[in-house]
Motif scaffolding. Structure first.
Motif, PDB file in Angstrom:
ATOM      1  N   ASN A 266       5.950  12.987  -6.370  1.00 50.80           N
ATOM      2  CA  ASN A 266       6.819  11.807  -6.380  1.00 50.80           C
ATOM      3  C   ASN A 266       6.066  10.562  -5.915  1.00 50.80           C
ATOM      4  N   THR A 267       5.196  10.728  -4.912  1.00 50.51           N
ATOM      5  CA  THR A 267       4.434   9.574  -4.398  1.00 50.51           C
ATOM      6  C   THR A 267       3.442   9.094  -5.454  1.00 50.51           C
ATOM      7  N   LEU A 268       2.774  10.043  -6.105  1.00 52.33           N
ATOM      8  CA  LEU A 268       1.826   9.680  -7.171  1.00 52.33           C
ATOM      9  C   LEU A 268       2.546   8.934  -8.299  1.00 52.33           C
ATOM     10  N   GLU A 269       3.662   9.480  -8.739  1.00 51.29           N
ATOM     11  CA  GLU A 269       4.376   8.859  -9.871  1.00 51.29           C
ATOM     12  C   GLU A 269       4.875   7.460  -9.492  1.00 51.29           C
TER      13      GLU A 269
ATOM     14  N   PRO B 285       8.259  33.596   3.418  1.00 50.95           N
ATOM     15  CA  PRO B 285       7.661  32.313   3.020  1.00 50.95           C
ATOM     16  C   PRO B 285       6.814  32.452   1.745  1.00 50.95           C
ATOM     17  N   GLY B 286       6.274  31.316   1.296  1.00 47.28           N
ATOM     18  CA  GLY B 286       5.385  31.340   0.125  1.00 47.28           C
ATOM     19  C   GLY B 286       6.106  31.105  -1.187  1.00 47.28           C
ATOM     20  N   GLY B 287       7.355  30.623  -1.107  1.00 47.95           N
ATOM     21  CA  GLY B 287       8.118  30.342  -2.327  1.00 47.95           C
ATOM     22  C   GLY B 287       8.404  28.860  -2.466  1.00 47.95           C
ATOM     23  N   VAL B 288       9.654  28.501  -2.161  1.00 46.69           N
ATOM     24  CA  VAL B 288      10.099  27.114  -2.356  1.00 46.69           C
ATOM     25  C   VAL B 288       9.399  26.136  -1.387  1.00 46.69           C
ATOM     26  N   GLY B 289       9.097  26.596  -0.174  1.00 46.45           N
ATOM     27  CA  GLY B 289       8.499  25.710   0.846  1.00 46.45           C
ATOM     28  C   GLY B 289       7.266  24.961   0.343  1.00 46.45           C
ATOM     29  N   PRO B 290       6.220  25.683  -0.115  1.00 44.39           N
ATOM     30  CA  PRO B 290       5.025  24.975  -0.601  1.00 44.39           C
ATOM     31  C   PRO B 290       5.321  24.063  -1.796  1.00 44.39           C
ATOM     32  N   MET B 291       6.283  24.451  -2.626  1.00 38.81           N
ATOM     33  CA  MET B 291       6.616  23.616  -3.790  1.00 38.81           C
ATOM     34  C   MET B 291       7.284  22.308  -3.361  1.00 38.81           C
ATOM     35  N   THR B 292       8.049  22.347  -2.266  1.00 41.54           N
ATOM     36  CA  THR B 292       8.697  21.125  -1.763  1.00 41.54           C
ATOM     37  C   THR B 292       7.626  20.088  -1.397  1.00 41.54           C
ATOM     38  N   ILE B 293       6.581  20.550  -0.720  1.00 42.69           N
ATOM     39  CA  ILE B 293       5.502  19.624  -0.333  1.00 42.69           C
ATOM     40  C   ILE B 293       4.793  19.097  -1.579  1.00 42.69           C
ATOM     41  N   ALA B 294       4.520  19.993  -2.526  1.00 42.17           N
ATOM     42  CA  ALA B 294       3.823  19.560  -3.749  1.00 42.17           C
ATOM     43  C   ALA B 294       4.634  18.489  -4.488  1.00 42.17           C
ATOM     44  N   MET B 295       5.965  18.628  -4.464  1.00 42.06           N
ATOM     45  CA  MET B 295       6.806  17.650  -5.179  1.00 42.06           C
ATOM     46  C   MET B 295       6.858  16.299  -4.449  1.00 42.06           C
ATOM     47  N   LEU B 296       6.693  16.325  -3.124  1.00 46.00           N
ATOM     48  CA  LEU B 296       6.609  15.062  -2.379  1.00 46.00           C
ATOM     49  C   LEU B 296       5.347  14.300  -2.813  1.00 46.00           C
TER      50      LEU B 296
ATOM     51  N   ASP C  48      11.659   5.793  -2.503  1.00 47.43           N
ATOM     52  CA  ASP C  48      12.422   6.899  -1.935  1.00 47.43           C
ATOM     53  C   ASP C  48      11.864   8.236  -2.436  1.00 47.43           C
ATOM     54  N   ALA C  49      10.659   8.591  -1.928  1.00 43.17           N
ATOM     55  CA  ALA C  49       9.956   9.781  -2.435  1.00 43.17           C
ATOM     56  C   ALA C  49      10.741  11.068  -2.203  1.00 43.17           C
ATOM     57  N   ASP C  50      11.657  11.055  -1.237  1.00 37.63           N
ATOM     58  CA  ASP C  50      12.481  12.242  -0.975  1.00 37.63           C
ATOM     59  C   ASP C  50      13.659  12.347  -1.934  1.00 37.63           C
ATOM     60  N   GLY C  51      13.994  11.246  -2.592  1.00 35.54           N
ATOM     61  CA  GLY C  51      15.088  11.257  -3.575  1.00 35.54           C
ATOM     62  C   GLY C  51      16.478  11.332  -2.967  1.00 35.54           C
ATOM     63  N   PHE C  52      16.640  10.909  -1.704  1.00 40.92           N
ATOM     64  CA  PHE C  52      17.936  11.035  -1.016  1.00 40.92           C
ATOM     65  C   PHE C  52      18.784   9.764  -1.091  1.00 40.92           C
ATOM     66  N   HIS C  53      18.192   8.645  -1.534  1.00 38.80           N
ATOM     67  CA  HIS C  53      18.956   7.392  -1.555  1.00 38.80           C
ATOM     68  C   HIS C  53      20.125   7.507  -2.549  1.00 38.80           C
ATOM     69  N   PRO C  54      21.306   6.947  -2.188  1.00 32.76           N
ATOM     70  CA  PRO C  54      22.448   7.040  -3.104  1.00 32.76           C
ATOM     71  C   PRO C  54      22.137   6.518  -4.507  1.00 32.76           C
ATOM     72  N   TYR C  55      21.258   5.518  -4.615  1.00 34.10           N
ATOM     73  CA  TYR C  55      20.898   5.014  -5.940  1.00 34.10           C
ATOM     74  C   TYR C  55      20.229   6.120  -6.766  1.00 34.10           C
TER      75      TYR C  55
ATOM     76  N   ARG D  28       0.837  -1.226   0.000  1.00 36.81           N
ATOM     77  CA  ARG D  28       0.000   0.000   0.000  1.00 36.81           C
ATOM     78  C   ARG D  28       0.863   1.263   0.000  1.00 36.81           C
ATOM     79  N   ILE D  29       2.165   1.078   0.258  1.00 40.42           N
ATOM     80  CA  ILE D  29       3.066   2.236   0.390  1.00 40.42           C
ATOM     81  C   ILE D  29       3.914   2.398  -0.874  1.00 40.42           C
ATOM     82  N   HIS D  30       3.852   3.624  -1.459  1.00 45.91           N
ATOM     83  CA  HIS D  30       4.630   3.914  -2.671  1.00 45.91           C
ATOM     84  C   HIS D  30       5.720   4.951  -2.424  1.00 45.91           C
TER      85      HIS D  30
END
Ligand code: NAP
Length: 289
Positions: free
Chosen positions: A274-277, A260-271, A119-126, A91-93
Motif C-alpha cells: 500500500n505504501t509503495l502504490e 503463526p506463518g499465515g495471515v500475519g506476514p501477509m498483513t505486513i507485506a500488504m502495508l 491511509d496505508a492501513d485503509g481504515f479511513h471512512p473515505y 516524503r511520507i506516502h
C-alpha cells in the motif's frame, strides 16, 4: 489427504521481493523513495514488537521509515498535531497509527485525521466508503492479504460459496466486500448467527476472524474447502494459535493457512504494498503537474 498449506511466510516473501524491485525502479525513475510514518503511542510491548517488525520489513525493501514514538501521556491534540505534520510531509506516502491508543485518545478521531491518500492501513471512512462502492484506493492490509492468500491457491473466487465468520470493520466486513467485488456469493456470520456450523459447512472458501482459539472444528468445514484463519490467540502456555482447530481441520480441508506463518506476514507485506502504490500515485500526480 492432508490439506495444502497456504504458506503466508513464503507468499509474503515473494510479495516483498517484488516490492523491493518496484521501489528501486520508482526511485531510479523519479527520485521518489516510498515513505511510511510509523506512529506509536505508549509502552504496550506487543505494539512495540509489531511496529519494530513493520519497520524492519520497510527498510528491507527500500521504504523510508519516519519513526514517531510518543509517551502514554500524549494528549489527543498533540497527536493530531503530529498527524497534521506527517499529512503535509511530501516524503511520507503512508501513515501507520499503531492501535490500541491510550484511553484519553479517541482512535476514530485520529484515524479520521489521516489524509485518505496516505491511509496505508485503509481504515479511513473515505477508503471504507470507496471499498463499499467497489472503487477502493487503499484496501485494508489484513483483508487484502487474505484475498492474496486465497488467490494463491488457484481455487477461483468468482461464483464460489464463501462464508466469512466475523463482521468487524478491521477484517470480516472488508474481506466480505472484497470477495463480493470478486463475484463470490458471500455470507457474513457473527455472534448472533443461528446454527453457525451448518452455515460454515456450505463454504467452499471459509475465512475466520473471531478471536476465539480453535473455535472452528472439523465438523464445521466442508470437505476440500479453502480455510483462511485470521485469528491470533495466545494460549495459557504462551503459544499462538488461530481461530481454527488446525490439526483436525487440516485433515478435511483442501487448503488451510497456519497460525503463526499465515495471515500475519501477509498483513505486513500488504502495508508495504500500500505504501509503495501510494508513492507511485504521488509520482504520477507530480508528472501531471
Ligand atoms: P473482533 O473485533 O473481536 O470481532 C470478532 C468478530 O467475531 C465479531 O464480529 C463477533 O461477532 C464475531 N464472533 C465472536 N464470537 C463469535 C461466535 N461465537 N460465533 C460467531 N461469531 C463470533 O475481532 P477482529 O478485530 O475482527 O479480529 C479477529 C481476530 O483476528 C482476532 O484474533 C485478531 O487478533 C485477529 N487479527 C489478526 C490480524 C493479523 O494480521 N493476523 C489482523 C487483525 C486481526 P459480533 O459482531 O456479533 O460481536
Amino acid at each position: 489427504m492432508p490439506a495444502h498449506i497456504i504458506d503466508g511466510k513464503a507468499l509474503s516473501q515473494a510479495v516483498r521481493d517484488q516490492i523491493a524491485k518496484d521501489a528501486a525502479a520508482l526511485l531510479a525513475r523519479t527520485g521518489i523513495k516510498p515513505g511510511l510514518a510509523a506512529i506509536l503511542v505508549g509502552d504496550d510491548p506487543a505494539s512495540h514488537l509489531y511496529v519494530k517488525n513493520k519497520q524492519k520489513a520497510c527498510e528491507a525493501v527500500g521504504i523510508y521509515v519516519a519513526d514517531h514514538r510518543l509517551p502514554a501521556s500524549t494528549s489527543q491534540d498533540d497527536l493530531l498535531a503530529l498527524i497534521d505534520k506527517v499529512n503535509r510531509d511530501p516524503r511520507i506516502h503512508g501513515i501507520l497509527v499503531q492501535l490500541p491508543l491510550p484511553k484519553q485518545i479517541d482512535s476514530q478521531v485520529i484515524l479520521n485525521a489521516v489524509l485518505p491518500e496516505k491511509d496505508a492501513d485503509g481504515f479511513h471512512p473515505y477508503n471504507m466508503g470507496r471499498l463499499v462502492e467497489g472503487t477502493p484506493i487503499f484496501e485494508a492490509c489484513t483483508p487484502r492479504g487474505v484475498i492474496k492468500m486465497i488467490e494463491s491457491t488457484g481455487v477461483g473466487i468468482a461464483g464460489r460459496r464463501e462464508v466469512v465468520v466475523g463482521r468487524r470493520n478491521i477484517v470480516g466486513k472488508p474481506v466480505a466486500l472484497m470477495l463480493l467485488h470478486r463475484h463470490a456469493t458471500v455470507t457474513i456470520c457473527h455472534s448472533k448467527t443461528k446454527d453457525l456450523p451448518a452455515v460454515c459447512r456450505e463454504a467452499e472458501i471459509l475465512v475466520v476472524a473471531i478471536g476465539k482459539p480453535r473455535f472452528v472444528t472439523a465438523d464445521m468445514v466442508r470437505e476440500g474447502a479453502v480455510v483462511v484463519d485470521v485469528g491470533v490467540n495466545r494460549t495459557e502456555d504462551g503459544k499462538f494459535v488461530g481461530d481454527v482447530d488446525f490439526e483436525a481441520v487440516s485433515r478435511k480441508a483442501g487448503w488451510i493457512s497456519p497460525v503463526p506463518g499465515g495471515v500475519g506476514p501477509m498483513t505486513i507485506a500488504m502495508l508495504l504494498q500500500n505504501t509503495l502504490e501510494s508513492a507511485q500515485r504521488a509520482a504520477e500526480k507530480m508528472k501531471g503537474r
